[in-house]
Design an enzyme around this catalytic site. Structure first.
Site, PDB file in Angstrom:
ATOM      1  N   HIS A 215       0.805  -1.236   0.000  1.00 58.29           N
ATOM      2  CA  HIS A 215       0.000   0.000   0.000  1.00 58.29           C
ATOM      3  C   HIS A 215       0.832   1.278   0.000  1.00 58.29           C
ATOM      4  O   HIS A 215       0.281   2.350  -0.258  1.00 58.29           O
ATOM      5  CB  HIS A 215      -0.937   0.042   1.220  1.00 58.29           C
ATOM      6  N   ASP A 250      -3.058 -11.008  -1.758  1.00 60.28           N
ATOM      7  CA  ASP A 250      -3.511 -10.431  -0.486  1.00 60.28           C
ATOM      8  C   ASP A 250      -5.006 -10.094  -0.659  1.00 60.28           C
ATOM      9  O   ASP A 250      -5.433  -9.727  -1.760  1.00 60.28           O
ATOM     10  CB  ASP A 250      -2.695  -9.148  -0.276  1.00 60.28           C
ATOM     11  N   HIS A 252      -6.473  -7.524   0.223  1.00 61.58           N
ATOM     12  CA  HIS A 252      -6.610  -6.093  -0.082  1.00 61.58           C
ATOM     13  C   HIS A 252      -6.059  -5.782  -1.476  1.00 61.58           C
ATOM     14  O   HIS A 252      -5.160  -6.482  -1.964  1.00 61.58           O
ATOM     15  CB  HIS A 252      -5.869  -5.266   0.971  1.00 61.58           C
ATOM     16  N   ASP A 339      -3.833 -12.806   4.424  1.00 66.41           N
ATOM     17  CA  ASP A 339      -5.135 -12.412   4.964  1.00 66.41           C
ATOM     18  C   ASP A 339      -6.284 -12.870   4.068  1.00 66.41           C
ATOM     19  O   ASP A 339      -7.459 -12.640   4.369  1.00 66.41           O
ATOM     20  CB  ASP A 339      -5.202 -10.890   5.209  1.00 66.41           C
TER      21      ASP A 339
HETATM   22  F1  V1D Z   1      -8.138  -2.421  13.512  1.00 67.61           F
HETATM   23  C1  V1D Z   1      -7.127  -1.592  13.641  1.00 67.61           C
HETATM   24  C2  V1D Z   1      -6.619  -1.313  14.904  1.00 67.61           C
HETATM   25  C3  V1D Z   1      -5.570  -0.438  15.034  1.00 67.61           C
HETATM   26  C4  V1D Z   1      -5.064   0.148  13.907  1.00 67.61           C
HETATM   27  C5  V1D Z   1      -5.564  -0.153  12.650  1.00 67.61           C
HETATM   28  C6  V1D Z   1      -6.612  -1.020  12.502  1.00 67.61           C
HETATM   29  C7  V1D Z   1      -7.152  -1.340  11.170  1.00 67.61           C
HETATM   30  C8  V1D Z   1      -7.897  -2.407  10.760  1.00 67.61           C
HETATM   31  N1  V1D Z   1      -8.149  -2.258   9.441  1.00 67.61           N
HETATM   32  N2  V1D Z   1      -6.933  -0.587  10.096  1.00 67.61           N
HETATM   33  C9  V1D Z   1      -7.513  -1.158   9.061  1.00 67.61           C
HETATM   34  C10 V1D Z   1      -7.469  -0.616   7.691  1.00 67.61           C
HETATM   35  N3  V1D Z   1      -7.638   0.795   7.747  1.00 67.61           N
HETATM   36  C11 V1D Z   1      -8.816   1.414   7.554  1.00 67.61           C
HETATM   37  C12 V1D Z   1      -8.753   2.873   7.794  1.00 67.61           C
HETATM   38  C13 V1D Z   1      -9.928   3.572   8.245  1.00 67.61           C
HETATM   39  N4  V1D Z   1      -9.460   4.710   7.510  1.00 67.61           N
HETATM   40  C14 V1D Z   1     -10.196   5.700   7.006  1.00 67.61           C
HETATM   41  C15 V1D Z   1      -8.645   3.788   6.707  1.00 67.61           C
HETATM   42  O1  V1D Z   1      -9.819   0.812   7.258  1.00 67.61           O
HETATM   43  C16 V1D Z   1      -6.158  -0.907   7.000  1.00 67.61           C
HETATM   44  C17 V1D Z   1      -6.004  -2.321   6.529  1.00 67.61           C
HETATM   45  C18 V1D Z   1      -4.617  -2.542   5.979  1.00 67.61           C
HETATM   46  C19 V1D Z   1      -4.417  -3.879   5.321  1.00 67.61           C
HETATM   47  C20 V1D Z   1      -2.972  -4.064   4.984  1.00 67.61           C
HETATM   48  C21 V1D Z   1      -2.634  -5.266   4.145  1.00 67.61           C
HETATM   49  O2  V1D Z   1      -3.160  -6.443   4.708  1.00 67.61           O
HETATM   50  O3  V1D Z   1      -3.158  -5.180   2.846  1.00 67.61           O
HETATM   51  C22 V1D Z   1      -1.126  -5.404   4.056  1.00 67.61           C
HETATM   52  N5  V1D Z   1      -0.531  -5.973   3.081  1.00 67.61           N
HETATM   53  O4  V1D Z   1       0.802  -5.930   3.274  1.00 67.61           O
HETATM   54  C23 V1D Z   1       1.039  -5.360   4.428  1.00 67.61           C
HETATM   55  C24 V1D Z   1      -0.167  -5.003   4.943  1.00 67.61           C
HETATM   56 CA    CA Z   2      -4.742  -8.359  -3.609  1.00 64.12          CA
END
Ligand code: V1D
Ligand code: CA
Length: 495
Positions: A215, A250, A252, A339
């Site tokens: 990302h 992944d 995502h 994931d």
């Molecule tokens: F649940 C949480 C608790 C603490 C900090 C972050 C999170 C969390 C869960 N899901 N954050 C997310 C996703 N962020 C949002 C944000 C809300 N905002 C407006 C955006 O929904 C981020 C998920 C990231 C996934 C990363 C990945 O799995 O794709 C990855 N791939 O390679 C490395 C990571």
């Molecule tokens: Ca993907």
């Protein structure tokens, strides 16, 4: 397979496939083929193919002129060279810690490494401790002010830099933690060096489970990712290859990699991901196909909750077969975020280890240099199961289903009865109907049929593998500047 040692203790062994060619030739030979100084004789109809097969397997071959000879019956059994696999891991990344209650746990990398060692898989690979990448290497993709900020910010100073924290999207998803910049330098060093080894023809496969942070953007952290090691590795591969293929399983969308190469036909990106319901990052619609020269060279496969092995592997293979036929890449980068497995803490797909690994096996079967990385994955024990299973798949080793006892055995693997398996759950409905999947397939294949067959590229002066730009000579020791990842001797050090 179980066996007993001399003391009567039971051990697991791994199916060791002894690769042999067995060729029976009956006929009048017309060509002489020399393989590693042993010569074999074939008829002219099959010689070119056979010669190529040996060469691809790493043998020195020489095809000689027609041989005037008598009729022979000739049978030979020759071992076929295995893929040369380099593997990158630094124990320091496995001790990194994002923040309390943060789902991204680098400890899963220590668990995966430990399980890989417990299964003895290190014996069949070259193990490297990755070197830390330099600022100028990170700047091949990232903006200098962003990298400078990452290199200087610390947890206690972050509150004094609220503006910059916001500008670079640092905070809840991408917190500042102790050792953050070293963490970034190490995981990206592994992917870049993995690419360099492929370029130099020293490895057929490079593995960096610590990488895959798809990302990260040029001037922005995103979704737990700070530095985009995949983009940096692809830039390295582009020094030697006219076309590089990026694949992302992944759950995502691989937005950072797609965005970096959205306007070029030299990199084709293909992402399979959950799309809809505001699922992060919200990009990756089927209609996003690239722009300008890159039109048709970005491919998105949007999926719904609960996809199972059969549906996922079917659409993966259909799409990737077509991409491989048309695009003919010189190298592949495969992001294997875990994931997409069943029971992931953040995910909602329903794949087993076998379904996930089948995608890896399928891409390996094309026998093109491949960099395999990690990515997301939030149920730690399943992440380590997945990447261990996939390391074995790349090595063509079978693993005993009983997880061997090791450091993390009792604390982490009771969830699946200490077995190397992830069981899909019936509680999740597969919301991808046959009609939906067929329509996605049709649209994706239709887009693919519009792309130019294997676009050529005028290869200009190719930058050297480790470009050392002008910088303060005194700031870095010479040996350090030119160093590459450190080879870890197999029997003396496994962290
Ligand atoms: F649940 C949480 C608790 C603490 C900090 C972050 C999170 C969390 C869960 N899901 N954050 C997310 C996703 N962020 C949002 C944000 C809300 N905002 C407006 C955006 O929904 C981020 C998920 C990231 C996934 C990363 C990945 O799995 O794709 C990855 N791939 O390679 C490395 C990571
Ligand atoms: Ca993907």
């Amino acid at each position: 397979m179980k066996h007993e040692d001399r003391k009567g203790r039971k051990h697991c062994t791994y199916g060791r496939s002894v690769n042999k060619v067995s060729i029976l030739h009956v006929g009048i030979p017309t060509f002489k083929l020399v393989v590693q100084n042993r010569f074999l004789i074939y008829s002219d109809t099959i010689q070119a193919d056979i010669s190529r097969t040996f060469r691809n397997r790493g043998y020195r071959t020489k095809l000689c002129n027609r041989v005037q000879s008598v009729r022979v019956i000739f049978q030979t059994k020759m071992p076929i060279a295995k893929d040369r696999i380099s593997y990158y891991y630094d124990a320091e990344v496995g001790t990194s810690y994002y923040a309390p209650n943060h789902p991204m746990k680098p400890h899963r990398l220590a668990m995966a490494h430990s399980l890989i060692l417990a299964y003895d898989l290190h014996k069949y690979m070259e193990i490297y401790r990755p070197r830390k990448s330099y600022m100028y290497e990170l700047s091949q993709f990232h903006a200098e002010d962003y990298i400078n900020f990452l290199s200087t910010i610390t947890p206690d100073k972050q509150h004094e830099h609220a503006g910059m924290m916001q500008k670079f999207n640092l905070g809840e998803d991408c917190p500042i933690f102790d050792g953050l910049f070293e963490f970034c330098r190490t995981y990206s060093g592994g992917s870049i060096d993995g690419a360099v080894r492929l370029n130099q023809g020293l490895s057929d496969i490079s593995i960096n489970w610590s990488g895959g942070l798809h990302h990260a953007k040029k001037s922005e952290a995103s979704g737990f990712c700070y530095v985009n090691d995949l983009v940096l590795a692809i830039i390295e591969l582009l020094k030697h290859h006219a076309r590089v293929l990026y694949i992302d399983i992944d759950i995502h969308h691989g937005d950072g990699v797609e965005e970096a190469f959205y306007l070029t036909d030299r990199v084709m990106t293909v992402s399979f991901h959950k799309y809809g319901d505001m699922f992060f990052p919200g990009t990756g619609a089927i209609s996003d196909i690239g722009e300008n020269s890159g039109k048709y060279y970005s491919c998105n496969v949007p999926l719904h909750d609960g996809i199972d092995d059969d549906s996922f592997c079917d659409i993966f293979k259909t799409v990737m077969k077509k991409v491989m036929d048309l695009y003919q890449p010189g190298a592949i980068v495969l992001q294997c975020g875990a994931d997409s497995l069943a029971a992931d803490r953040l995910g909602c797909f329903n794949l087993s280890l076998e379904g996930h690994a089948e995608c890896v096996n399928f891409m390996k079967s094309f026998k093109i240099p491949i960099l395999v990385t990690g990515g997301g994955g939030y149920t730690k024990s399943n992440v380590s199961r997945c990447w261990t299973r996939e390391t074995a798949a790349l090595l063509e080793k079978e693993l005993c289903e009983d997880i061997p006892e090791h450091d993390f055995y009792y604390q982490y693997y009771s969830d699946g009865e200490y077995k190397l398996k992830v069981t899909p759950t019936f509680a999740i409905e597969n919301l991808n109907t046959k009609q939906y999947l067929q329509s996605v397939k049709n649209l994706v294949l239709q887009n693919l049929s519009s792309l130019d067959h294997a676009p050529g590229v005028q290869m200009q002066i190719v930058p050297s593998d480790t470009v050392i730009p002008e910088f303060d000579e005194n700031s870095v020791k010479t040996a350090e500047r030119w160093s590459t990842s450190e080879f870890v001797y197999r029997d003396d050090e496994f962290y």
